[in-house]
Design an enzyme around this catalytic site. Structure first.
Site, PDB file in Angstrom:
ATOM      1  N   CYS A 227       0.875  -1.185   0.000  1.00 57.55           N
ATOM      2  CA  CYS A 227       0.000   0.000   0.000  1.00 57.55           C
ATOM      3  C   CYS A 227       0.903   1.223   0.000  1.00 57.55           C
ATOM      4  O   CYS A 227       1.075   1.885   1.020  1.00 57.55           O
ATOM      5  CB  CYS A 227      -0.934  -0.010   1.192  1.00 57.55           C
ATOM      6  SG  CYS A 227      -1.981  -1.479   1.309  1.00 57.55           S
ATOM      7  N   ALA A 228       1.487   1.516  -1.149  1.00 54.63           N
ATOM      8  CA  ALA A 228       2.594   2.473  -1.221  1.00 54.63           C
ATOM      9  C   ALA A 228       2.159   3.912  -1.019  1.00 54.63           C
ATOM     10  O   ALA A 228       2.916   4.725  -0.484  1.00 54.63           O
ATOM     11  CB  ALA A 228       3.302   2.327  -2.576  1.00 54.63           C
ATOM     12  N   GLY A 231       4.536   6.972  -1.556  1.00 51.57           N
ATOM     13  CA  GLY A 231       5.844   6.348  -1.721  1.00 51.57           C
ATOM     14  C   GLY A 231       6.921   6.745  -0.747  1.00 51.57           C
ATOM     15  O   GLY A 231       8.099   6.543  -1.035  1.00 51.57           O
ATOM     16  N   LYS A 233       7.765   5.354   2.230  1.00 49.69           N
ATOM     17  CA  LYS A 233       8.498   4.157   2.649  1.00 49.69           C
ATOM     18  C   LYS A 233       9.095   3.424   1.458  1.00 49.69           C
ATOM     19  O   LYS A 233      10.108   2.735   1.599  1.00 49.69           O
ATOM     20  CB  LYS A 233       7.557   3.249   3.459  1.00 49.69           C
ATOM     21  CG  LYS A 233       7.253   3.786   4.848  1.00 49.69           C
ATOM     22  CD  LYS A 233       6.351   2.865   5.635  1.00 49.69           C
ATOM     23  CE  LYS A 233       4.912   3.062   5.247  1.00 49.69           C
ATOM     24  NZ  LYS A 233       4.385   4.386   5.620  1.00 49.69           N
ATOM     25  N   ASP A 251      -0.595   0.314  -5.265  1.00 53.46           N
ATOM     26  CA  ASP A 251      -1.652   1.056  -4.576  1.00 53.46           C
ATOM     27  C   ASP A 251      -2.880   1.088  -5.485  1.00 53.46           C
ATOM     28  O   ASP A 251      -2.744   1.070  -6.715  1.00 53.46           O
ATOM     29  CB  ASP A 251      -1.204   2.480  -4.239  1.00 53.46           C
ATOM     30  CG  ASP A 251      -2.027   3.076  -3.094  1.00 53.46           C
ATOM     31  OD1 ASP A 251      -1.529   3.043  -1.948  1.00 53.46           O
ATOM     32  OD2 ASP A 251      -3.146   3.546  -3.338  1.00 53.46           O
ATOM     33  N   ASP A 298       1.462  -1.490   4.634  1.00 53.56           N
ATOM     34  CA  ASP A 298       0.954  -0.350   5.402  1.00 53.56           C
ATOM     35  C   ASP A 298      -0.533  -0.246   5.083  1.00 53.56           C
ATOM     36  O   ASP A 298      -0.974   0.611   4.321  1.00 53.56           O
ATOM     37  CB  ASP A 298       1.692   0.927   5.001  1.00 53.56           C
ATOM     38  CG  ASP A 298       1.357   2.091   5.915  1.00 53.56           C
ATOM     39  OD1 ASP A 298       0.580   1.880   6.866  1.00 53.56           O
ATOM     40  OD2 ASP A 298       1.845   3.201   5.684  1.00 53.56           O
ATOM     41  N   CYS A 353      -1.164   1.829  13.677  1.00 51.60           N
ATOM     42  CA  CYS A 353      -2.469   1.397  14.162  1.00 51.60           C
ATOM     43  C   CYS A 353      -2.806   2.105  15.462  1.00 51.60           C
ATOM     44  O   CYS A 353      -1.938   2.417  16.264  1.00 51.60           O
ATOM     45  CB  CYS A 353      -2.477  -0.115  14.396  1.00 51.60           C
ATOM     46  SG  CYS A 353      -2.106  -1.048  12.907  1.00 51.60           S
TER      47      CYS A 353
END
Length: 486
Positions: A227-228, A231, A233, A251, A298, A353
């Protein structure tokens, strides 16, 4: 700009933000695009005032009851984040007297609900979770988030960047945990700094930097950022891989991936492959199943762990929305886990979270580890009765996760009772690390013999794997050269 005009703009901005029908940052950005003549100081005062109201909304609303005029104007006066002398120039005598009186109040004497500035459902959940740490957590969430930078190790070192920032008059210090991070004092404009333009630094929270480091991506590996988004990370992982291997940035939002392009150009990375997917079961995901060394997930979350940066989320979220998110997260994690090859690794960012959990999120099966002993439970090898169940996998047990095939694999004849019942012992063994194929209703087999075993190309979803069956060499039908199994 005249103080009265700026206060009127603050009132108008708050009126739009407090509708809570859109993210606050999107509303503020659209407001500034509409008022392009505003200078940096005016923009800073307006934006920070809006966020200050969102952080302590219940407190400001309680105090504003004693004033007069439009509610949004009273909120803007109480939470003003610009010059105090400047704002007083926009107030009448009665408003000045009211503001002075309110500031003399001891907020510790106010009701707890007003002081904690959280909706009841979230406050109750956090009290249960945190216990004695709850007051400290509330106080921390009312402060604004710091500005952290990540040094691009492909182009610079942290000590060099720190010295360059000092020469530019920007105070910064190393982050306490991330070895790549710098924490900047205040919120200076960085977009025109040579360090930023040349890609030597990127804006990224220390928590996100640590998550990328926890994945442990290495040179030459195949890595997926599932789940970029924009971007952040992904770029950190690419630098950790030293611009080698292949790094996929997936994504469902093409708009968010568009934000990666200019950052990717600055970073100097050439091993990143952004791709928009339709959903977590996209064909691009299926083609990479069982081939990836490391996967970072993510997953979309409530965002309640980012209240310092996005304070509007505590007013826009609801228990029902969080419950729906957990279902979506489980589907994403299960799909991402299938990408990992045997012995690989995957990571779900725990820091993203919220501490307020409504239920335990089911974790996907861990990446399979090859064993030499067969699964002790024959029921584990049953073929699924519907397409919604996990496909019968020749590499891992569908229930317990064991990967060893039984020592012998008999070939059910077409029309046999066992095959019609929908289960039986596995027929094939995969002899290489490849995709985890669900067995289809029809196979082409026994096309050629190699090293005393019959190799069988089996097509599934446009992919091909070489499967083997030792026992076929001893069957009379093995010499017919081709055999079909229905």
């Amino acid at each position: 700009m005249h103080p009265n005009a700026l206060l009127d703009l603050a009132t108008d901005l708050l009126r739009q933000v407090l509708k809570l029908d859109q993210p606050a940052d999107a509303v503020v950005s659209a407001f500034f695009r509409k008022h392009r003549t505003l200078g940096p100081r005016e923009r800073h005062s307006l934006a920070e005032t809006a966020y200050a109201v969102l952080r302590r909304r219940l407190l400001w609303a309680h105090l504003a009851q004693s004033g007069s005029g439009a509610l949004e104007r009273r909120l803007a006066i109480l939470a003003w984040q610009g010059s105090d002398t400047f704002i007083r120039g926009a107030l009448g005598p009665n408003e000045v007297a009211w503001l002075t009186q309110v500031r003399e109040l001891d907020t510790a004497t106010l009701p707890e609900k007003v002081r904690i500035n959280l909706p009841d459902w979230l406050a109750n959940a956090l009290k249960t979770e945190l216990g004695e740490e709850f007051p400290a957590f509330v106080a921390a969430m009312e402060a604004s988030a710091p500005l952290d930078l990540r040094v691009n190790t492909l182009k610079a070192k942290r000590e060099t960047v720190l010295a360059a920032l000092k020469e530019a008059g920007i105070e910064a210090e190393p982050t306490p945990y991330s070895p790549l991070g710098l924490r900047v004092q205040g919120k200076p404009a960085l977009q025109k700094l040579p360090l930023f333009v040349q890609g030597e630094v990127e804006v990224q929270d220390e928590g996100s930097q640590l998550l990328a480091l926890m994945l442990g991506a290495k040179r030459g590996e195949m890595v997926v950022d599932f789940c970029a988004g924009a971007g952040g990370k992904t770029l950190a992982l690419g630098a950790a891989m030293r611009n080698t291997g292949r790094l996929y940035a997936f994504d469902v939002s093409g708009h968010r991936l568009e934000g990666l392009k200019p950052r990717l150009a600055r970073s100097g990375l050439s091993n990143v492959y952004p791709a928009q997917i339709a959903h977590e079961r996209d064909e691009r995901i299926k083609r990479l199943a069982g081939k990836i060394d490391r996967v970072l997930v993510d997953a979309p979350c409530s965002g309640l762990g980012t209240l310092r940066r996005n304070p509007d989320l505590k007013w826009r979220q609801s228990p029902k929305a969080i419950e729906e998110l957990t279902v979506k997260q489980a589907a994403i994690l299960d799909s991402a886990a299938r990408l990992v090859k045997p012995g690989g690794g995957w990571s779900m960012p725990p820091a993203a979270c919220s501490r307020a959990r409504t239920r335990t999120l089911p974790r996907p099966s861990p990446p399979p580890i090859r064993t030499s002993s067969p699964c002790p439970r024959p029921s584990c090898w049953r073929r699924p009765r519907s397409s919604s169940q996990r496909p019968w996998c020749a590499k891992a047990c569908c229930v317990c996760g064991r990967t060893a095939m039984p020592p012998t694999a008999s070939l059910p004849r077409p029309g046999s009772a066992r095959l019609e019942a929908g289960w039986g012992t596995p027929i094939f063994r995969i002899e290489r690390d490849s995709d985890c194929f669900g067995l289809q209703s029809t196979f082409s087999c026994l096309q050629r013999e190699r090293n005393g075993r019959f190799s069988t190309p089996v097509r599934s979803g446009g992919r091909q794997a070489v499967l083997y069956n030792r026992e076929l060499a001893s069957t009379p039908r093995a010499n017919q050269g081709r055999q079909w199994i229905n």
